[in-house]
Design a protein around this motif. Structure first.
Motif, mmCIF file in Angstrom:
data_model
loop_
_atom_site.group_PDB
_atom_site.id
_atom_site.type_symbol
_atom_site.label_atom_id
_atom_site.label_comp_id
_atom_site.label_asym_id
_atom_site.label_seq_id
_atom_site.Cartn_x
_atom_site.Cartn_y
_atom_site.Cartn_z
ATOM 1 N N SER A 1 -64.741 16.620 23.925
ATOM 2 C CA SER A 1 -63.618 17.183 24.556
ATOM 3 C C SER A 1 -62.464 16.510 24.656
ATOM 4 O O SER A 1 -62.418 15.172 24.889
ATOM 5 C CB SER A 1 -63.988 17.965 25.930
ATOM 6 O OG SER A 1 -65.201 18.563 25.874
ATOM 7 N N SER A 2 -61.494 17.175 24.221
ATOM 8 C CA SER A 2 -59.944 16.502 24.535
ATOM 9 C C SER A 2 -59.319 17.333 25.324
ATOM 10 O O SER A 2 -58.953 18.398 24.824
ATOM 11 C CB SER A 2 -59.461 16.112 23.206
ATOM 12 O OG SER A 2 -58.035 15.632 23.500
ATOM 13 N N SER A 3 -58.779 16.859 26.564
ATOM 14 C CA SER A 3 -58.362 17.799 27.415
ATOM 15 C C SER A 3 -57.001 17.228 27.830
ATOM 16 O O SER A 3 -56.726 16.076 27.959
ATOM 17 C CB SER A 3 -58.981 18.128 28.689
ATOM 18 O OG SER A 3 -59.415 17.239 29.424
ATOM 19 N N HIS B 1 -68.760 17.886 26.869
ATOM 20 C CA HIS B 1 -69.411 18.950 27.530
ATOM 21 C C HIS B 1 -70.601 19.317 26.891
ATOM 22 O O HIS B 1 -71.109 18.862 25.824
ATOM 23 C CB HIS B 1 -68.604 20.252 27.011
ATOM 24 C CG HIS B 1 -68.320 20.363 25.717
ATOM 25 N ND1 HIS B 1 -67.632 19.582 24.708
ATOM 26 C CD2 HIS B 1 -68.880 21.205 24.842
ATOM 27 C CE1 HIS B 1 -67.625 20.207 23.608
ATOM 28 N NE2 HIS B 1 -68.720 21.032 23.513
ATOM 29 N N SER C 1 -68.607 20.377 31.947
ATOM 30 C CA SER C 1 -67.394 20.022 31.054
ATOM 31 C C SER C 1 -66.431 19.273 31.736
ATOM 32 O O SER C 1 -66.082 19.441 32.889
ATOM 33 C CB SER C 1 -66.617 21.388 30.744
ATOM 34 O OG SER C 1 -65.552 20.946 29.541
ATOM 35 N N LYS D 1 -62.775 17.523 32.076
ATOM 36 C CA LYS D 1 -61.430 17.794 31.583
ATOM 37 C C LYS D 1 -60.414 16.556 32.322
ATOM 38 O O LYS D 1 -60.991 15.808 33.073
ATOM 39 C CB LYS D 1 -60.903 19.150 32.199
ATOM 40 C CG LYS D 1 -61.790 20.145 31.319
ATOM 41 C CD LYS D 1 -61.539 21.629 32.032
ATOM 42 C CE LYS D 1 -62.457 22.539 31.309
ATOM 43 N NZ LYS D 1 -62.312 24.033 31.877
ATOM 44 N N TYR E 1 -60.864 26.118 21.384
ATOM 45 C CA TYR E 1 -59.545 25.629 22.016
ATOM 46 C C TYR E 1 -59.821 26.582 23.510
ATOM 47 O O TYR E 1 -59.951 27.959 23.543
ATOM 48 C CB TYR E 1 -58.585 25.981 21.497
ATOM 49 C CG TYR E 1 -57.138 25.481 22.291
ATOM 50 C CD1 TYR E 1 -57.015 24.397 22.553
ATOM 51 C CD2 TYR E 1 -56.203 26.426 22.620
ATOM 52 C CE1 TYR E 1 -55.691 24.055 23.026
ATOM 53 C CE2 TYR E 1 -55.257 26.148 23.341
ATOM 54 C CZ TYR E 1 -54.971 24.835 23.613
ATOM 55 O OH TYR E 1 -53.856 24.527 24.388
ATOM 56 N N ASP E 2 -59.849 25.878 24.598
ATOM 57 C CA ASP E 2 -59.701 26.557 25.772
ATOM 58 C C ASP E 2 -58.400 26.578 26.428
ATOM 59 O O ASP E 2 -57.816 25.573 26.604
ATOM 60 C CB ASP E 2 -60.759 25.956 26.992
ATOM 61 C CG ASP E 2 -62.255 25.884 26.553
ATOM 62 O OD1 ASP E 2 -62.488 26.149 25.439
ATOM 63 O OD2 ASP E 2 -62.969 25.269 27.294
ATOM 64 N N VAL F 1 -57.961 22.610 26.594
ATOM 65 C CA VAL F 1 -59.116 21.805 26.135
ATOM 66 C C VAL F 1 -59.468 22.011 24.649
ATOM 67 O O VAL F 1 -59.820 23.255 24.238
ATOM 68 C CB VAL F 1 -60.247 21.880 27.020
ATOM 69 C CG1 VAL F 1 -61.436 20.909 26.505
ATOM 70 C CG2 VAL F 1 -60.085 21.732 28.360
ATOM 71 N N LYS G 1 -62.420 21.499 21.969
ATOM 72 C CA LYS G 1 -63.785 20.938 21.912
ATOM 73 C C LYS G 1 -64.252 21.019 20.440
ATOM 74 O O LYS G 1 -64.177 22.126 19.716
ATOM 75 C CB LYS G 1 -64.848 21.837 22.676
ATOM 76 C CG LYS G 1 -64.239 21.719 24.209
ATOM 77 C CD LYS G 1 -65.069 22.763 24.896
ATOM 78 C CE LYS G 1 -64.794 22.871 26.236
ATOM 79 N NZ LYS G 1 -65.482 23.965 27.088
ATOM 80 N N SER H 1 -68.182 20.944 18.839
ATOM 81 C CA SER H 1 -69.818 20.406 19.366
ATOM 82 C C SER H 1 -70.774 20.816 18.352
ATOM 83 O O SER H 1 -70.419 21.527 17.195
ATOM 84 C CB SER H 1 -69.775 21.406 20.609
ATOM 85 O OG SER H 1 -69.663 22.659 20.237
#
Length: 181
Positions: free
Chosen positions: A28-30, A44, A65, A67, A154-155, A172, A174, A176
């Motif tokens: 993850s990159s947040s 995550h 997860s 963040k 993408y969150d 965020v 992600k 996975s």
């Protein structure tokens, strides 16, 4: 009567030929929206349950997860804000071709813990931001052989975290790897 209907519904979901349990984990990159902070790397991991027809499937899940963000303050001290969440996404997957699907859905996340580091000062107080987050999730998945899958998502935060009384939202990206049983 309500209990009988609920049991029949759950048995129908579990017994569906198209239903699958699975696990997923990844990078993850947040960051926070509308800030000049740097993204924070994290991970995550969790479980999902997928059911539905070939073209359209529903996938609720339960994930852990990480963040947050990194950066420096006005005096040049390093900042590392790690926020750990328990996430419950409900994704709607649409198959474009048998091996590729796109998805979109809501997600609620509950703040589990916090580790804030400013230079030599550490804080774990949860009172500086809201206890839960609402976001949308969008992405694409490729189904691989042997029940594996890889996805990118993408969150995007829909609710202000009220972080130190500032209106910011989680963002965020992600990547996975998953496995369906």
């Amino acid at each position: 009567m309500k209990k009988v209907l609920l049991i029949m519904f759950v048995v129908g979901l579990v017994g569906s030929a198209q239903a699958q349990f699975g696990i997923r984990a990844g990078f993850s990159s947040s960051n926070f929206s509308d800030t000049n902070f740097e993204p924070r790397s994290g991970f995550h991991a969790g479980i999902y349950y997928r059911f539905g027809e070939n073209f359209l499937k529903v996938e609720p899940g339960l994930f852990f997860s990480q963040k947050g963000y990194t950066g420096t303050d006005d005096q040049g001290r390093s900042i590392d804000e790690q926020l750990n969440y328990v996430e419950i996404p409900v994704l709607f997957r649409m198959s474009l071709i048998p091996a590729v699907n796109v998805f979109l859905g809501p997600q609620i996340s509950f703040l589990a813990s916090r580790n804030y580091q400013l230079g030599d000062v550490t804080s774990t107080s949860l009172e500086v931001l809201t206890a839960y987050d609402l976001s949308g999730v969008a992405g694409a998945q490729v189904v691989l052989p042997l029940n594996f899958n890889v996805q990118a998502s993408y969150d995007f935060g829909l609710r202000s975290l009220n972080y130190f009384n500032t209106a910011v939202k989680n963002q965020v990206f992600k990547v996975s790897l998953g496995y369906s049983f």
